[in-house]
Design a protein around this motif. Structure first.
Motif, PDB file in Angstrom:
ATOM      1  N   GLY A 169     -32.324 -30.078  25.794  1.00 38.39           N
ATOM      2  CA  GLY A 169     -33.537 -29.312  25.505  1.00 38.39           C
ATOM      3  C   GLY A 169     -34.021 -28.528  26.707  1.00 38.39           C
ATOM      4  N   LEU A 170     -33.990 -29.157  27.881  1.00 41.60           N
ATOM      5  CA  LEU A 170     -34.406 -28.458  29.097  1.00 41.60           C
ATOM      6  C   LEU A 170     -33.467 -27.297  29.389  1.00 41.60           C
ATOM      7  N   ALA A 171     -32.155 -27.547  29.298  1.00 40.12           N
ATOM      8  CA  ALA A 171     -31.193 -26.479  29.580  1.00 40.12           C
ATOM      9  C   ALA A 171     -31.409 -25.292  28.639  1.00 40.12           C
ATOM     10  N   THR A 172     -31.557 -25.563  27.342  1.00 42.87           N
ATOM     11  CA  THR A 172     -31.747 -24.484  26.384  1.00 42.87           C
ATOM     12  C   THR A 172     -33.071 -23.777  26.604  1.00 42.87           C
ATOM     13  N   ALA A 173     -34.120 -24.544  26.931  1.00 45.91           N
ATOM     14  CA  ALA A 173     -35.423 -23.932  27.200  1.00 45.91           C
ATOM     15  C   ALA A 173     -35.337 -22.970  28.378  1.00 45.91           C
ATOM     16  N   LEU A 174     -34.625 -23.366  29.428  1.00 45.93           N
ATOM     17  CA  LEU A 174     -34.432 -22.472  30.571  1.00 45.93           C
ATOM     18  C   LEU A 174     -33.625 -21.251  30.153  1.00 45.93           C
ATOM     19  N   GLY A 175     -32.657 -21.453  29.249  1.00 47.32           N
ATOM     20  CA  GLY A 175     -31.913 -20.318  28.723  1.00 47.32           C
ATOM     21  C   GLY A 175     -32.814 -19.352  27.972  1.00 47.32           C
ATOM     22  N   TYR A 176     -33.736 -19.895  27.177  1.00 48.10           N
ATOM     23  CA  TYR A 176     -34.686 -19.036  26.463  1.00 48.10           C
ATOM     24  C   TYR A 176     -35.565 -18.264  27.434  1.00 48.10           C
ATOM     25  N   VAL A 177     -35.997 -18.940  28.508  1.00 52.71           N
ATOM     26  CA  VAL A 177     -36.800 -18.251  29.522  1.00 52.71           C
ATOM     27  C   VAL A 177     -36.002 -17.092  30.114  1.00 52.71           C
ATOM     28  N   GLY A 178     -34.719 -17.340  30.385  1.00 51.95           N
ATOM     29  CA  GLY A 178     -33.882 -16.291  30.937  1.00 51.95           C
ATOM     30  C   GLY A 178     -33.759 -15.101  30.002  1.00 51.95           C
ATOM     31  N   VAL A 179     -33.461 -15.359  28.735  1.00 50.26           N
ATOM     32  CA  VAL A 179     -33.286 -14.280  27.765  1.00 50.26           C
ATOM     33  C   VAL A 179     -34.589 -13.505  27.564  1.00 50.26           C
ATOM     34  N   LEU A 180     -35.677 -14.231  27.329  1.00 50.48           N
ATOM     35  CA  LEU A 180     -36.958 -13.552  27.096  1.00 50.48           C
ATOM     36  C   LEU A 180     -37.451 -12.857  28.361  1.00 50.48           C
ATOM     37  N   GLY A 181     -37.173 -13.460  29.518  1.00 49.99           N
ATOM     38  CA  GLY A 181     -37.564 -12.825  30.771  1.00 49.99           C
ATOM     39  C   GLY A 181     -36.844 -11.510  30.985  1.00 49.99           C
ATOM     40  N   LEU A 182     -35.550 -11.458  30.669  1.00 50.60           N
ATOM     41  CA  LEU A 182     -34.792 -10.214  30.795  1.00 50.60           C
ATOM     42  C   LEU A 182     -35.325  -9.158  29.837  1.00 50.60           C
ATOM     43  N   LEU A 183     -35.646  -9.554  28.613  1.00 51.27           N
ATOM     44  CA  LEU A 183     -36.222  -8.603  27.658  1.00 51.27           C
ATOM     45  C   LEU A 183     -37.573  -8.094  28.130  1.00 51.27           C
ATOM     46  N   ALA A 184     -38.399  -9.009  28.654  1.00 50.98           N
ATOM     47  CA  ALA A 184     -39.723  -8.599  29.123  1.00 50.98           C
ATOM     48  C   ALA A 184     -39.618  -7.661  30.314  1.00 50.98           C
ATOM     49  N   ALA A 185     -38.676  -7.939  31.211  1.00 52.55           N
ATOM     50  CA  ALA A 185     -38.505  -7.090  32.391  1.00 52.55           C
ATOM     51  C   ALA A 185     -38.145  -5.666  32.001  1.00 52.55           C
ATOM     52  N   ARG A 186     -37.477  -5.511  30.864  1.00 56.60           N
ATOM     53  CA  ARG A 186     -37.069  -4.188  30.390  1.00 56.60           C
ATOM     54  C   ARG A 186     -38.010  -3.655  29.310  1.00 56.60           C
ATOM     55  N   GLN A 187     -39.109  -4.383  29.062  1.00 57.76           N
ATOM     56  CA  GLN A 187     -40.081  -4.021  28.028  1.00 57.76           C
ATOM     57  C   GLN A 187     -39.399  -3.847  26.671  1.00 57.76           C
ATOM     58  N   ARG A 188     -38.581  -4.821  26.318  1.00 60.73           N
ATOM     59  CA  ARG A 188     -37.856  -4.783  25.060  1.00 60.73           C
ATOM     60  C   ARG A 188     -38.114  -6.020  24.208  1.00 60.73           C
ATOM     61  N   LEU A 189     -39.286  -6.581  24.326  1.00 60.49           N
ATOM     62  CA  LEU A 189     -39.612  -7.761  23.519  1.00 60.49           C
ATOM     63  C   LEU A 189     -39.791  -7.406  22.048  1.00 60.49           C
ATOM     64  N   GLY A 190     -40.158  -6.190  21.755  1.00 62.69           N
ATOM     65  CA  GLY A 190     -40.251  -5.734  20.373  1.00 62.69           C
ATOM     66  C   GLY A 190     -41.155  -6.600  19.519  1.00 62.69           C
ATOM     67  N   PRO A 191     -40.681  -7.010  18.318  1.00 61.66           N
ATOM     68  CA  PRO A 191     -41.513  -7.813  17.414  1.00 61.66           C
ATOM     69  C   PRO A 191     -41.930  -9.156  17.992  1.00 61.66           C
ATOM     70  N   LEU A 192     -41.212  -9.631  19.008  1.00 57.77           N
ATOM     71  CA  LEU A 192     -41.568 -10.922  19.604  1.00 57.77           C
ATOM     72  C   LEU A 192     -42.936 -10.882  20.265  1.00 57.77           C
ATOM     73  N   ARG A 193     -43.436  -9.675  20.535  1.00 50.88           N
ATOM     74  CA  ARG A 193     -44.774  -9.550  21.111  1.00 50.88           C
ATOM     75  C   ARG A 193     -45.845 -10.191  20.222  1.00 50.88           C
ATOM     76  N   ALA A 194     -45.583 -10.258  18.928  1.00 51.55           N
ATOM     77  CA  ALA A 194     -46.566 -10.831  18.007  1.00 51.55           C
ATOM     78  C   ALA A 194     -46.863 -12.283  18.334  1.00 51.55           C
ATOM     79  N   PHE A 195     -45.914 -12.976  18.973  1.00 50.59           N
ATOM     80  CA  PHE A 195     -46.130 -14.382  19.301  1.00 50.59           C
ATOM     81  C   PHE A 195     -47.123 -14.566  20.449  1.00 50.59           C
ATOM     82  N   ALA A 196     -47.431 -13.499  21.178  1.00 51.81           N
ATOM     83  CA  ALA A 196     -48.373 -13.619  22.286  1.00 51.81           C
ATOM     84  C   ALA A 196     -49.760 -14.036  21.793  1.00 51.81           C
TER      85      ALA A 196
END
Length: 397
Positions: free
Chosen positions: A286-313
């Protein structure tokens, strides 16, 4: 997992900015989008996992479509969402400690302990807020620790906890096979709300002390990782940490997803040995996958490509209110004093209901923020911490 998010703030321009254009840092006074998106996604994942407890079905008895849904839950959410939430709790608490000092943080943790107690006794036995409030006192020890020391301590504590879990499983391998603990409440049909509350009140003290001691090393390790993320600006300035985010995305998912498959297999076995092994596999993966999610979402956020995921904010900003609302909705629907559906639903239908509730909370959260500026329990928490009409906390950097 605190379920309460970081201090409320006015909506930020970035939330409505177009996706096009080069990434830019978060300006002073703005609220970083990534932590709220992660918290909102974690909240939905926690509900998907917790619905087993709400609905009263047993993982290893699922067949057909129900088993398929349970497998997907184990691979992508089980242990993953709660690990992400705990790290975000440490992140938010570290920010409060840095901005407002130890006294304010301790006062807030005291309020969360009261709210968690009320949640456990009056609503649902699976509360985690009270455990978080007690264990987060360890964050007071992080003031003088460097980021590297925080990560090393987290690794040492988490590794020791996982090792103890593996040894507990190995200790049963040659023993007499024993049935798997259900981990879900035994609700007698026809129980009244008052009877359920009395039963939970009698269990609360032992449950809180036992859960706090059992989870101490693991949760504090996750909190420390959150503190490290706060110190480095990983979530508020992801564009400055692209190499680290790439490593987290690759290695986190490369390690975590196979462990999720192993967890799914263990959860098809009805033995106590499989149950004991599933705990370190669940949390380590769970920790490993959670860190993976942080990595993926962090890369998307850095490029301003979160798209529909912004709704979760929006959901992440009112996480405390949404978390308690989930418990109220689900227990009212499933428990004997409400919809009397406990034990009648399998994984597929129960997870479908969880998805419906969690996704409906997205537009409702956005409306609440637009209309009131914060959620009802977030406002109550602030009032109890700062007094009636208490001051608004500074905007998150």
């Amino acid at each position: 997992m605190t379920l309460p998010g970081p201090p409320e703030a006015a909506p930020i321009p970035e939330a409505s900015a177009p996706e096009a254009g080069p990434p830019r840092p978060v300006a002073p006074g703005e609220r970083a989008l990534l932590p709220d998106v992660l918290r909102g996604l974690a909240l939905l994942g926690i509900l998907i996992v917790n619905v087993q407890d709400f609905a009263g079905f047993r993982e290893w008895t699922q067949t057909g479509v129900d088993r398929g849904v349970q497998v997907l839950t184990d691979i992508f959410f089980n242990g993953r969402s709660i690990s992400l939430f705990a790290m975000l709790f440490g992140w938010g608490a570290a920010g409060m400690l840095a901005r407002q000092g130890a006294v304010t943080l301790v006062r807030r943790l005291g309020v969360l302990l009261l709210l968690g107690t009320a949640h456990f006794v009056l609503v649902w036995h699976g509360d985690i807020i009270a455990n978080y409030a007690l264990l987060a006192l360890a964050l007071l020890l992080t003031v003088r620790l460097a980021v590297g020391e925080l990560v090393l301590l987290a690794g040492a504590m988490g590794g020791w906890w996982l090792l103890l879990g593996l040894l507990a499983g190995l200790g049963t391998v040659t023993g007499v096979p024993a049935p798997r603990p259900t981990g879900i409440p035994d609700l007698t049909p026809g129980m009244t709300y008052l009877e359920v509350v009395i039963e939970r009140a009698a269990e609360f003290r032992a449950d809180l002390s036992g859960g706090t001691l059992y989870n101490a090393l693991w949760l504090i390790a996750l909190f420390f990782l959150g503190v490290a993320a706060q110190r480095t600006g990983l979530l508020t300035r992801p564009q400055a940490h692209l190499p680290l985010l790439r490593r987290l995305a690759f290695w986190g998912l490369a390690v975590g997803l196979p462990l999720g498959v192993l967890l799914a297999w263990l959860n098809t076995q009805g033995t106590r040995t499989a149950f004991l092994f599933s705990i370190p596999v669940r949390m380590g993966g769970g920790l490993a996958t959670a860190l993976g999610y942080v990595g993926v979402l962090g890369l998307l956020a850095a490029r301003q490509r979160l798209g529909p995921l912004r709704a979760f904010a929006a959901s992440g900003r009112v996480a405390m209110s949404n978390y308690i609302a989930q418990s109220l909705i689900m227990t009212t629907f499933f428990y004997p004093y409400g919809g009397v559906q406990y034990g009648r639903w399998g994984a597929a239908s129960a997870v479908g209901l969880a998805l419906l509730v969690g996704l409906v909370q997205l537009p409702v959260s956005a409306w609440v923020l637009e209309r009131f500026g914060s959620g009802p329990l977030e406002r109550l928490t602030r009032a109890l911490v700062y007094g009636p009409g208490g001051r608004r906390e500074p905007r998150a950097p």
